[in-house]
Scaffold this motif. Structure first.
Motif, PDB file in Angstrom:
ATOM      1  N   ASN A 110      26.288  54.518  57.527  1.00  0.00           N
ATOM      2  CA  ASN A 110      27.146  53.497  58.137  1.00  0.00           C
ATOM      3  C   ASN A 110      27.328  52.276  57.233  1.00  0.00           C
ATOM      4  O   ASN A 110      27.541  51.159  57.720  1.00  0.00           O
ATOM      5  CB  ASN A 110      26.572  53.050  59.490  1.00  0.00           C
ATOM      6  N   GLN A 111      27.259  52.469  55.924  1.00  0.00           N
ATOM      7  CA  GLN A 111      27.425  51.354  54.987  1.00  0.00           C
ATOM      8  C   GLN A 111      28.796  50.711  55.139  1.00  0.00           C
ATOM      9  O   GLN A 111      29.787  51.371  55.456  1.00  0.00           O
ATOM     10  CB  GLN A 111      27.271  51.846  53.542  1.00  0.00           C
ATOM     11  N   TYR A 112      28.829  49.403  54.891  1.00  0.00           N
ATOM     12  CA  TYR A 112      30.097  48.662  54.917  1.00  0.00           C
ATOM     13  C   TYR A 112      30.849  48.860  53.605  1.00  0.00           C
ATOM     14  O   TYR A 112      32.035  49.180  53.588  1.00  0.00           O
ATOM     15  CB  TYR A 112      29.822  47.182  55.167  1.00  0.00           C
ATOM     16  N   ILE A 113      30.155  48.682  52.494  1.00  0.00           N
ATOM     17  CA  ILE A 113      30.769  48.874  51.177  1.00  0.00           C
ATOM     18  C   ILE A 113      30.522  50.297  50.711  1.00  0.00           C
ATOM     19  O   ILE A 113      29.379  50.737  50.567  1.00  0.00           O
ATOM     20  CB  ILE A 113      30.207  47.866  50.160  1.00  0.00           C
ATOM     21  N   ILE A 114      31.608  51.035  50.518  1.00  0.00           N
ATOM     22  CA  ILE A 114      31.550  52.436  50.109  1.00  0.00           C
ATOM     23  C   ILE A 114      31.971  52.505  48.644  1.00  0.00           C
ATOM     24  O   ILE A 114      33.146  52.395  48.307  1.00  0.00           O
ATOM     25  CB  ILE A 114      32.499  53.298  50.974  1.00  0.00           C
ATOM     26  N   GLU A 115      31.009  52.677  47.761  1.00  0.00           N
ATOM     27  CA  GLU A 115      31.278  52.642  46.318  1.00  0.00           C
ATOM     28  C   GLU A 115      31.343  54.051  45.744  1.00  0.00           C
ATOM     29  O   GLU A 115      30.519  54.903  46.052  1.00  0.00           O
ATOM     30  CB  GLU A 115      30.177  51.845  45.614  1.00  0.00           C
ATOM     31  N   SER A 116      32.346  54.280  44.896  1.00  0.00           N
ATOM     32  CA  SER A 116      32.477  55.569  44.239  1.00  0.00           C
ATOM     33  C   SER A 116      31.264  55.839  43.353  1.00  0.00           C
ATOM     34  O   SER A 116      30.769  54.929  42.679  1.00  0.00           O
ATOM     35  CB  SER A 116      33.744  55.595  43.378  1.00  0.00           C
ATOM     36  N   PRO A 117      30.775  57.072  43.316  1.00  0.00           N
ATOM     37  CA  PRO A 117      29.689  57.422  42.396  1.00  0.00           C
ATOM     38  C   PRO A 117      30.058  57.160  40.935  1.00  0.00           C
ATOM     39  O   PRO A 117      29.184  56.969  40.091  1.00  0.00           O
ATOM     40  CB  PRO A 117      29.480  58.918  42.648  1.00  0.00           C
ATOM     41  N   ASP A 118      31.369  57.143  40.643  1.00  0.00           N
ATOM     42  CA  ASP A 118      31.844  56.902  39.277  1.00  0.00           C
ATOM     43  C   ASP A 118      32.284  55.455  39.059  1.00  0.00           C
ATOM     44  O   ASP A 118      33.034  55.159  38.118  1.00  0.00           O
ATOM     45  CB  ASP A 118      33.021  57.842  38.964  1.00  0.00           C
ATOM     46  N   ASN A 119      31.820  54.538  39.899  1.00  0.00           N
ATOM     47  CA  ASN A 119      32.282  53.158  39.833  1.00  0.00           C
ATOM     48  C   ASN A 119      32.116  52.542  38.441  1.00  0.00           C
ATOM     49  O   ASN A 119      33.058  51.955  37.893  1.00  0.00           O
ATOM     50  CB  ASN A 119      31.539  52.305  40.861  1.00  0.00           C
ATOM     51  N   ASN A 120      30.929  52.650  37.870  1.00  0.00           N
ATOM     52  CA  ASN A 120      30.662  51.982  36.587  1.00  0.00           C
ATOM     53  C   ASN A 120      31.568  52.514  35.474  1.00  0.00           C
ATOM     54  O   ASN A 120      32.147  51.743  34.708  1.00  0.00           O
ATOM     55  CB  ASN A 120      29.193  52.152  36.205  1.00  0.00           C
ATOM     56  N   ARG A 121      31.706  53.815  35.403  1.00  0.00           N
ATOM     57  CA  ARG A 121      32.549  54.416  34.361  1.00  0.00           C
ATOM     58  C   ARG A 121      34.008  54.031  34.555  1.00  0.00           C
ATOM     59  O   ARG A 121      34.711  53.675  33.606  1.00  0.00           O
ATOM     60  CB  ARG A 121      32.399  55.940  34.378  1.00  0.00           C
ATOM     61  N   LEU A 122      34.482  54.082  35.798  1.00  0.00           N
ATOM     62  CA  LEU A 122      35.881  53.766  36.077  1.00  0.00           C
ATOM     63  C   LEU A 122      36.175  52.276  35.886  1.00  0.00           C
ATOM     64  O   LEU A 122      37.275  51.904  35.463  1.00  0.00           O
ATOM     65  CB  LEU A 122      36.250  54.206  37.493  1.00  0.00           C
ATOM     66  N   MET A 123      35.213  51.414  36.181  1.00  0.00           N
ATOM     67  CA  MET A 123      35.417  49.984  35.962  1.00  0.00           C
ATOM     68  C   MET A 123      35.475  49.657  34.474  1.00  0.00           C
ATOM     69  O   MET A 123      36.227  48.770  34.050  1.00  0.00           O
ATOM     70  CB  MET A 123      34.321  49.164  36.646  1.00  0.00           C
ATOM     71  N   ARG A 124      34.682  50.368  33.660  1.00  0.00           N
ATOM     72  CA  ARG A 124      34.782  50.179  32.208  1.00  0.00           C
ATOM     73  C   ARG A 124      36.172  50.571  31.723  1.00  0.00           C
ATOM     74  O   ARG A 124      36.799  49.866  30.915  1.00  0.00           O
ATOM     75  CB  ARG A 124      33.711  51.007  31.488  1.00  0.00           C
ATOM     76  N   LEU A 125      36.663  51.702  32.215  1.00  0.00           N
ATOM     77  CA  LEU A 125      38.015  52.149  31.872  1.00  0.00           C
ATOM     78  C   LEU A 125      39.039  51.108  32.320  1.00  0.00           C
ATOM     79  O   LEU A 125      39.971  50.784  31.567  1.00  0.00           O
ATOM     80  CB  LEU A 125      38.304  53.493  32.543  1.00  0.00           C
ATOM     81  N   PHE A 126      38.879  50.592  33.529  1.00  0.00           N
ATOM     82  CA  PHE A 126      39.795  49.589  34.068  1.00  0.00           C
ATOM     83  C   PHE A 126      39.890  48.375  33.147  1.00  0.00           C
ATOM     84  O   PHE A 126      40.990  47.953  32.751  1.00  0.00           O
ATOM     85  CB  PHE A 126      39.324  49.174  35.467  1.00  0.00           C
ATOM     86  N   HIS A 127      38.766  47.805  32.793  1.00  0.00           N
ATOM     87  CA  HIS A 127      38.770  46.604  31.960  1.00  0.00           C
ATOM     88  C   HIS A 127      39.291  46.895  30.551  1.00  0.00           C
ATOM     89  O   HIS A 127      40.020  46.072  29.976  1.00  0.00           O
ATOM     90  CB  HIS A 127      37.363  45.995  31.907  1.00  0.00           C
ATOM     91  N   GLN A 128      38.950  48.044  30.011  1.00  0.00           N
ATOM     92  CA  GLN A 128      39.432  48.407  28.674  1.00  0.00           C
ATOM     93  C   GLN A 128      40.945  48.528  28.643  1.00  0.00           C
ATOM     94  O   GLN A 128      41.614  47.997  27.752  1.00  0.00           O
ATOM     95  CB  GLN A 128      38.783  49.716  28.223  1.00  0.00           C
ATOM     96  N   LYS A 129      41.508  49.223  29.632  1.00  0.00           N
ATOM     97  CA  LYS A 129      42.956  49.434  29.651  1.00  0.00           C
ATOM     98  C   LYS A 129      43.702  48.136  29.938  1.00  0.00           C
ATOM     99  O   LYS A 129      44.772  47.880  29.366  1.00  0.00           O
ATOM    100  CB  LYS A 129      43.340  50.504  30.689  1.00  0.00           C
ATOM    101  N   CYS A 130      43.168  47.316  30.817  1.00  0.00           N
ATOM    102  CA  CYS A 130      43.809  46.027  31.102  1.00  0.00           C
ATOM    103  C   CYS A 130      43.819  45.147  29.863  1.00  0.00           C
ATOM    104  O   CYS A 130      44.831  44.499  29.550  1.00  0.00           O
ATOM    105  CB  CYS A 130      43.093  45.324  32.243  1.00  0.00           C
ATOM    106  N   SER A 131      42.706  45.114  29.144  1.00  0.00           N
ATOM    107  CA  SER A 131      42.633  44.304  27.927  1.00  0.00           C
ATOM    108  C   SER A 131      43.639  44.801  26.893  1.00  0.00           C
ATOM    109  O   SER A 131      44.364  44.005  26.276  1.00  0.00           O
ATOM    110  CB  SER A 131      41.220  44.347  27.333  1.00  0.00           C
ATOM    111  N   ALA A 132      43.702  46.114  26.710  1.00  0.00           N
ATOM    112  CA  ALA A 132      44.613  46.695  25.729  1.00  0.00           C
ATOM    113  C   ALA A 132      46.071  46.465  26.119  1.00  0.00           C
ATOM    114  O   ALA A 132      46.941  46.327  25.248  1.00  0.00           O
ATOM    115  CB  ALA A 132      44.332  48.185  25.577  1.00  0.00           C
ATOM    116  N   GLY A 133      46.353  46.421  27.434  1.00  0.00           N
ATOM    117  CA  GLY A 133      47.722  46.265  27.916  1.00  0.00           C
ATOM    118  C   GLY A 133      48.113  44.829  28.224  1.00  0.00           C
ATOM    119  O   GLY A 133      49.179  44.589  28.794  1.00  0.00           O
TER     120      GLY A 133
END
Length: 294
Positions: A238-261
């Motif tokens: 019954n957790q309130y915050i449901i975090e993807s098991p791949d959160n850390n990897r996907l967040m690294r990708l997110f920041h990398q692509k945003c910086s590059a773009g």
């Protein structure tokens, strides 16, 4: 729909909801949560019949110009807006009284008001915030059944770009085991880069679930993704915050692509931008005075 007389229209942070409830049918909608005390069927849209009168009075009483926002609880560009027209009426008031405007939506219907959005942006500042959750059109129809498709929203972002209106994208929510993939995140960010959005808001790869929206979400999982509800319950309880098991990897990708773009990807910086009122005509006048003095 049903009509009510509201007592007020602007919050302490200058946000407004012209409608309460929604017909988009997004399976993850947090606005269904019981903590918001929506005491009617969610799809039975509540229309504030005196909203425009209240807004005119509120804007007249404002001592300082500011950004006026809408869409945080209910997308104002639901189909009913085509019939009622409260958003367009509000935009006219905001323009004539010299305020800035920002809106959160998932609908390409916003292009109906492109003329007023441009006028506001020429005079002060207008920022359109668009939510994007999935690069996959078929998946979009499953998790956001009655809203503009991702492609339609992408085309709207490009139209706004060409009209000189700044945009911000909400990359949210990212549903574990559904759209939490590298291909999905990359696909959405490639759209953002092409549309030249100002920035992308992301609080992490996941979603929130609480009483009210959790039950609706699980019911839709049973319908669209059989057996997935059991996986959620087993993984998150019954957790309130449901975090993807791949959160850390996907967040690294997110920041990398945003910086590059060249996309702003600092949430605090983006919110500061959204809240900052700018009077462009005044800025031009000051620049002219500076030239005269020199």
């Amino acid at each position: 729909m049903h009509f009510v007389k509201a007592k007020g229209i602007l919050s302490s942070k200058n946000g407004m909801n012209l409608y309460r409830g929604c017909s988009h049918g997004c399976i993850y909608c947090d606005s269904r949560s019981k903590c918001y005390h929506m005491d009617h069927i969610f799809e039975d849209i509540e229309v504030k019949e005196n909203a425009i009168e209240l807004l005119e009075d509120a804007l007249t009483r404002k001592r300082k110009k500011c950004m006026i926002g809408t869409g945080s609880m209910t997308d104002p560009y639901i189909p009913l807006e085509t019939e009622i027209g409260n958003v367009r009426k509000a935009l006219r008031l905001i323009y004539t009284q010299g305020f800035g405007f920002t809106v959160i939506t998932k609908s390409a219907r916003i292009l109906r008001d492109l003329d007023l959005l441009q006028k506001i942006n020429e005079k002060t500042k207008c920022v359109v915030q668009m939510t994007l959750t999935t690069f996959d059109e078929a998946l979009c129809r499953k998790i956001e059944p009655n809203v503009s498709t991702t492609k339609e929203r992408f085309e709207a972002l490009k139209t706004l770009r060409d009209a000189g209106i700044p945009t911000v994208v909400w990359l949210s929510p990212i549903l574990p085991f559904i759209n939490d993939t590298e291909d999905n995140i990359s696909g959405i960010l490639d759209m953002c880069i092409e549309a030249k959005v100002y920035g992308v808001i992301c609080f992490g790869m996941g979603l929130t679930l609480r009483e009210g929206n959790r039950e609706y979400f699980y019911k839709q999982l049973d319908h669209q993704f059989p057996q997935l509800k059991e996986r959620y319950i087993q993984t998150y309880g019954n957790q309130y915050i449901i975090e993807s098991p791949d959160n850390n990897r996907l967040m690294r990708l997110f920041h990398q692509k945003c910086s590059a773009g060249n996309l702003v990807h600092n949430n605090q910086q983006i919110f500061q931008y959204l809240q900052t009122f700018e009077e462009k005509n005044l800025t031009r006048q000051l620049c002219l005075w500076d030239l005269v003095e020199k």
